[in-house]
Design an enzyme around this catalytic site. Structure first.
Site, PDB file in Angstrom:
ATOM      1  N   SER A 187       0.826  -1.203   0.000  1.00 17.12           N
ATOM      2  CA  SER A 187       0.000   0.000   0.000  1.00 17.12           C
ATOM      3  C   SER A 187       0.866   1.261   0.000  1.00 17.12           C
ATOM      4  O   SER A 187       1.680   1.458  -0.898  1.00 17.12           O
ATOM      5  CB  SER A 187      -0.966  -0.041   1.188  1.00 17.12           C
ATOM      6  OG  SER A 187      -1.975   0.932   1.059  1.00 17.12           O
ATOM      7  N   ASP A 207      -9.557  -4.795  -5.396  1.00 14.59           N
ATOM      8  CA  ASP A 207      -8.963  -3.604  -4.806  1.00 14.59           C
ATOM      9  C   ASP A 207      -9.150  -2.424  -5.750  1.00 14.59           C
ATOM     10  O   ASP A 207      -8.876  -2.538  -6.954  1.00 14.59           O
ATOM     11  CB  ASP A 207      -7.469  -3.859  -4.564  1.00 14.59           C
ATOM     12  CG  ASP A 207      -6.759  -2.705  -3.878  1.00 14.59           C
ATOM     13  OD1 ASP A 207      -7.438  -1.740  -3.479  1.00 14.59           O
ATOM     14  OD2 ASP A 207      -5.525  -2.786  -3.744  1.00 14.59           O
ATOM     15  N   HIS A 239      -7.873  -5.277  -0.892  1.00 14.70           N
ATOM     16  CA  HIS A 239      -6.639  -4.574  -0.553  1.00 14.70           C
ATOM     17  C   HIS A 239      -5.958  -5.212   0.657  1.00 14.70           C
ATOM     18  O   HIS A 239      -6.587  -5.454   1.677  1.00 14.70           O
ATOM     19  CB  HIS A 239      -6.967  -3.104  -0.275  1.00 14.70           C
ATOM     20  CG  HIS A 239      -5.778  -2.219  -0.151  1.00 14.70           C
ATOM     21  ND1 HIS A 239      -4.925  -1.946  -1.201  1.00 14.70           N
ATOM     22  CD2 HIS A 239      -5.289  -1.525   0.918  1.00 14.70           C
ATOM     23  CE1 HIS A 239      -3.974  -1.119  -0.796  1.00 14.70           C
ATOM     24  NE2 HIS A 239      -4.173  -0.860   0.484  1.00 14.70           N
TER      25      HIS A 239
END
Length: 345
Positions: free
Chosen positions: A189, A283, A315
């Protein structure tokens, strides 16, 4: 008596209205001060008066010897002035082995404003990754927004890379077990965003001989002013764009090269030879990660980029459900990438 009563009544009413006005003013002022100016559920809420409320506090887990994986860990201070620190990991090694191991630099995610290298989520994940990849590792705990807005997280991460170089022949675990000719960076991320930006810096700045062989970007937090694919009309993507302006108040915009890497004139100067981009099918950042992969492949960069998509996953699913089938498959792919790059150099 009547006049006196009237005057006393008037004074009492005047006092009453004065108190009422004061209460009304204070109430409304507090209402204004308590207005939420940024909400990042279920993690962070920021109010107009400047105070932050971390809805889900990060739990600190101490370094240890992990009985399941055989991995040892210890904490180090990177910069005493800023208190930037990190956790080192060492896999189970043979006592008399002369073979040194690849070195891994891990950058955690959390939107630049939550999570920690010392949380159970990342501590447990690093134990597993270090054991399976058989690497010496450092997990960087950079300072986070809003108390420390970007670019501080980038600077802390770069400082950590320089610290690794300075300690390569001093820190016991580095000196005995780490092969600094086989260095990898992994992040998820916002951590993947930082990893990319560190690799860009390594391509254009001197890192005193530290050679980054490959990087792994898991569900990278990238964006752009022109929505693509799943981003179109997606409210969560709108939140992630707002988050960027919140954590990086001095940004030039959503096409800032820090968040939209394909806009970077140095994009093709990425300072490594191999890249693995991992995305999840459900995601909102999936298409942006795939876009990065395609653009890098055509950029003129002199390296090899790979792409992996985990079907029917969201995600950073590998952190929330690390024992699932797809998380295990993703772990194997990351380990394979590190081991393959290590032996092919």
């Amino acid at each position: 008596m009547t006049c006196l009563h009237f005057k006393n009544g008037f004074k009492q009413q005047s006092f009453f209205f004065l108190v009422l006005f004061f209460c009304f003013f204070v109430f409304n002022s507090s209402q204004v001060d308590n207005q939420v100016v940024f909400d990042f559920p279920p993690f962070l809420r920021v109010y107009k008066d400047g105070h932050e409320e971390r809805i889900r506090n990060v739990v600190f887990i101490p370094p240890s010897y992990d009985l399941i994986t055989g991995v040892s860990s210890k904490d180090v201070v990177i910069d005493p002035q800023t208190n930037v620190s990190a956790r080192l990991y060492l896999p189970k090694v043979k006592t008399h082995s002369q073979t040194k191991l690849p070195f891994l630099i891990y950058i955690h995610g959390g939107g630049f404003c939550i999570e920690s290298a010392f949380s159970p989520t990342y501590h447990n994940y690093l134990n597993s990754l270090v054991a399976k990849a058989n690497v010496v590792a450092i997990s960087v705990d950079y300072r986070k927004a809003p108390e420390y807005p970007l670019p501080i997280a980038y600077e802390d991460s770069w400082t950590s890379l320089q610290w690794v170089v300075s300690q390569s022949k001093k820190e016991e675990w580095f000196k005995k077990y780490a092969d600094f000719n086989r260095v990898f960076m992994v992040g998820d991320s916002s951590g993947a965003n930082i990893v990319h930006n560190m690799a860009i810096r390594a391509g254009i700045m001197d890192l005193n001989g530290l050679k980054i062989n490959g990087i792994v970007l898991i569900d990278p937090y990238f964006a752009g002013s022109e929505p693509i694919g799943f981003e179109v009309g997606n409210v969560f993507m709108d939140l992630l764009k707002k988050l960027w302006f919140f954590v990086c108040p001095l940004t030039t915009g959503i096409d800032d090269p820090l968040i939209n890497p394909v806009k970077d004139p140095n994009f093709s100067r990425l300072g490594c030879k191999r890249v693995l981009v991992c995305v999840a099918e459900f995601d909102v950042l999936r298409d942006r990660g795939e876009f990065y992969y395609k653009k890098l492949r055509k950029s003129g960069w002199n390296g090899v980029v790979e792409h992996m998509e985990s079907k029917r996953e969201f995600h950073v699913f590998h952190l929330s459900n690390p024992t699932s089938k797809h998380a295990i498959h993703l772990m194997k792919r990351v380990v394979s990438f590190i081991n393959t790059c290590s032996t092919s150099e």
